[in-house]
Design a protein around this motif. Structure first.
Motif, PDB file in Angstrom:
ATOM      1  N   ILE A   1      22.468  78.489  20.933  1.00  0.00           N
ATOM      2  CA  ILE A   1      23.928  78.494  21.106  1.00  0.00           C
ATOM      3  C   ILE A   1      24.350  77.347  22.017  1.00  0.00           C
ATOM      4  O   ILE A   1      25.311  76.628  21.745  1.00  0.00           O
ATOM      5  N   LEU A   2      23.581  77.170  23.099  1.00  0.00           N
ATOM      6  CA  LEU A   2      23.926  76.079  24.017  1.00  0.00           C
ATOM      7  C   LEU A   2      23.779  74.710  23.354  1.00  0.00           C
ATOM      8  O   LEU A   2      24.572  73.804  23.602  1.00  0.00           O
ATOM      9  N   VAL A   3      22.749  74.580  22.497  1.00  0.00           N
ATOM     10  CA  VAL A   3      22.594  73.316  21.764  1.00  0.00           C
ATOM     11  C   VAL A   3      23.855  73.052  20.921  1.00  0.00           C
ATOM     12  O   VAL A   3      24.407  71.948  20.934  1.00  0.00           O
ATOM     13  N   GLY A   4      24.309  74.103  20.222  1.00  0.00           N
ATOM     14  CA  GLY A   4      25.519  73.955  19.402  1.00  0.00           C
ATOM     15  C   GLY A   4      26.719  73.549  20.233  1.00  0.00           C
ATOM     16  O   GLY A   4      27.449  72.610  19.891  1.00  0.00           O
ATOM     17  N   LEU A   5      26.910  74.222  21.373  1.00  0.00           N
ATOM     18  CA  LEU A   5      28.040  73.897  22.243  1.00  0.00           C
ATOM     19  C   LEU A   5      27.953  72.461  22.734  1.00  0.00           C
ATOM     20  O   LEU A   5      28.948  71.733  22.789  1.00  0.00           O
ATOM     21  N   LEU A   6      26.719  72.074  23.088  1.00  0.00           N
ATOM     22  CA  LEU A   6      26.498  70.719  23.588  1.00  0.00           C
ATOM     23  C   LEU A   6      26.926  69.688  22.548  1.00  0.00           C
ATOM     24  O   LEU A   6      27.610  68.711  22.855  1.00  0.00           O
ATOM     25  N   ILE A   7      26.505  69.941  21.301  1.00  0.00           N
ATOM     26  CA  ILE A   7      26.834  68.967  20.244  1.00  0.00           C
ATOM     27  C   ILE A   7      28.340  68.944  19.978  1.00  0.00           C
ATOM     28  O   ILE A   7      28.948  67.875  19.852  1.00  0.00           O
TER      29      ILE A   7
END
Lengths: 281, 245
Positions: free
Chosen positions: A247-253
């Motif tokens: 989820i954090l990867v998605g938010l980061l992108i």
């Protein structure tokens, strides 16, 4: 009370010791700190890393920064991240392009002719009053659950701020410039091209930046409601399996996308509006 | 004074017959008859609200939507200099000067006009890089480049400081000597009118209250003894008495 007053550098100090004047403290915020945009986020990242290293954060809820990076690398090489990113980018780009075109065309038609204004402006104002995301169920019924309805929703979210700002800028043209154009014998077309459009560009860029942000915002919502690919889908799946790092990867992108597109618009804006000198420059 | 003799026989540049203008039922210009001979430098004085700007705007053709009657003839090539320089901030100085002109030698003419007003070398500057005086010089260049038969100026120096204003007076008079357009200069500054113009009109409650020909050689100094008389007559026509003297 502590005051940081400095004295004026006096060249012949021995002559005028009595009239040393305190320099008035300026009211402007002063010179900008170097790399001031990065200071806040860097500090935040450092705190996050320190807390993770010290074991103060539950890795299930908030994984360490390096875990997020490792997951991102893993998803990139072995997972569906490249295709998901591409799908999301494509949706945002199509929706944005459509919204931009519609916003500009409608604003020009409504800002430059009274008939256009009568037909268009009220309708758009009405459209604006309806929360666009509330149209999702209706659009799914009309356009199916595929890509078309997502792009349509993004386009609507994008066109509204662009229309509003451009239309306001076009119709708010300084009356003095209208007089000038008449005195200089400009034709209607010359007037529009040389005075109305360049004069409306600052307003247009305000709308453009809101539109870019809006395209990402609506994308996040759309991809979490019903999608079979895309960043939002990736995050939605991760939620089911409790993978907070994904989820954090998605938010980061999403964040990087938003930042990059906003910076791009600002870069273009600074180029096009180079005649402007404001406080921020 | 050879140029004057040929102008005496020429048709007037501006001819007003029974010109009336009113706003919301209030008559601002009341049945004005006026001839401005070609090539004459005329100043128009009046209190604020006397209708002098209305008269200028009528001659410039900028008063569509105003109720009025009367006959008005004016030359085809008219330039207007406003109180603000009215330069477009998004165009460089030369492009501002060229606004509304076309033709392949337009740029060359624009450069010449800028050189004439003392702005040589500032062609590529942005308007917000100019001082108030420089901006007004650029506005003068913009009006000159069209080779106007009639130059209308609406308090063009009203926003400038006193020193810059004197320099602009000299410049305007020089430009007039060289190009000989008819000039109508609207001002509320009596001294400015006397120093610059060959004829001074006083507009009072929508009518021409005084029409005065100033006969003194140019360049005129503010302290020229003859000008004191004109000054008193004009101030009297404006209803100002110098009690302190």
């Amino acid at each position: 009370m502590t005051t940081t007053t400095t004295t004026v550098p006096v060249t012949a100090a021995e002559d005028t010791p009595a009239v040393r004047r305190r320099r008035r403290r300026g009211l402007a915020p002063g010179k900008r700190l170097p790399a001031s945009r990065i200071v806040g986020p860097a500090l935040f990242l450092a705190l996050w890393a320190a807390a993770s290293a010290a074991g103060q954060l539950d890795p299930g809820a908030i994984p360490a920064p390096w875990t997020v990076l490792r997951t991102a690398g893993h998803l990139w090489t072995a997972g569906t991240l490249p295709t998901d990113m591409l799908t999301s980018l494509e949706r945002a780009a199509y929706g944005f392009a459509l919204g931009l075109t519609a916003g500009v065309v409608l604003a020009l038609a409504s800002g430059l002719s009274r008939i256009g204004e009568a037909l268009i402006d009220g309708t758009v104002q009405l459209n604006r009053a309806i929360p666009t995301l509330g149209l999702i169920p209706l659009f799914i019924l009309w356009l199916g659950i595929g890509e078309t309805f997502k792009i349509a929703i993004i386009a609507i979210v994008v066109y509204i701020p662009i229309y509003l700002n451009l239309h306001a800028a076009l119709s708010g043209i300084d009356h003095r410039y209208v007089e000038l154009a008449e005195v200089q014998g400009l034709s209607r077309l010359q007037f529009i091209r040389q005075i109305v459009i360049p004069g409306a560009l600052p307003g247009f860029f305000v709308g453009l930046r809101l539109g870019v942000t809006g395209s990402w915002l609506s994308l996040v919502v759309l991809e979490q409601i019903n999608a079979t690919s895309g960043l939002g889908y990736l995050m939605f799946q991760a939620q089911n399996y409790g993978q907070s790092d994904v989820i954090l990867v998605g938010l980061l992108i999403y964040g990087v996308f938003g930042l990059v597109s906003d910076s791009a618009v600002r870069l273009v804006e600074r180029r096009v509006l180079s005649w402007r000198r404001t406080l921020s420059s | 004074m050879a140029p004057h003799t040929q102008q005496l026989t020429a048709a007037p540049a501006v001819q007003l017959r029974g010109l009336t203008r009113s706003f919301d039922g209030r008559t601002v210009l009341d049945d004005i008859d006026l001839d401005l001979p070609a090539g004459q430098f005329t100043a128009l004085l009046g209190h604020s609200g006397s209708g002098k700007s209305t008269l200028l705007r009528a001659i410039a053709g900028l008063d569509h939507e105003v109720v009025g009657s009367g006959r008005l003839t004016a030359p085809e090539r008219v330039s207007v200099v406003f109180q603000d320089s009215r330069l477009l901030p998004w165009r460089r100085v030369l492009d501002n000067v060229l606004l509304g002109t076309n033709g392949k030698d337009a740029a060359e003419k624009g450069r010449e006009a800028l050189a004439e007003v003392g702005l040589k070398g500032r062609e590529r500057a942005w308007p917000n890089e100019l001082s108030g005086g420089e901006a007004q010089r650029a506005a003068l260049a913009r009006s000159l480049v069209r080779e106007p038969e009639l130059l209308l100026a609406d308090e063009p120096f009203g926003a400038l400081d006193a020193l810059t204003r004197i320099r602009m007076h000299v410049l305007l008079r020089e430009l007039w000597e060289r190009h000989r357009p008819s000039v109508l200069l609207v001002t509320h500054d009596v001294d400015e009118a006397i120093v610059l113009a060959d004829r001074v009109l006083v507009l009072d409650r929508g009518r021409i209250g005084l029409d005065l020909t100033i006969e003194a050689p140019h360049p005129r100094s503010y302290r020229h003894p003859l000008l004191g008389e004109y000054r008193e007559r004009l101030l009297a026509a404006l209803g100002v008495t110098e009690d302190h003297q």
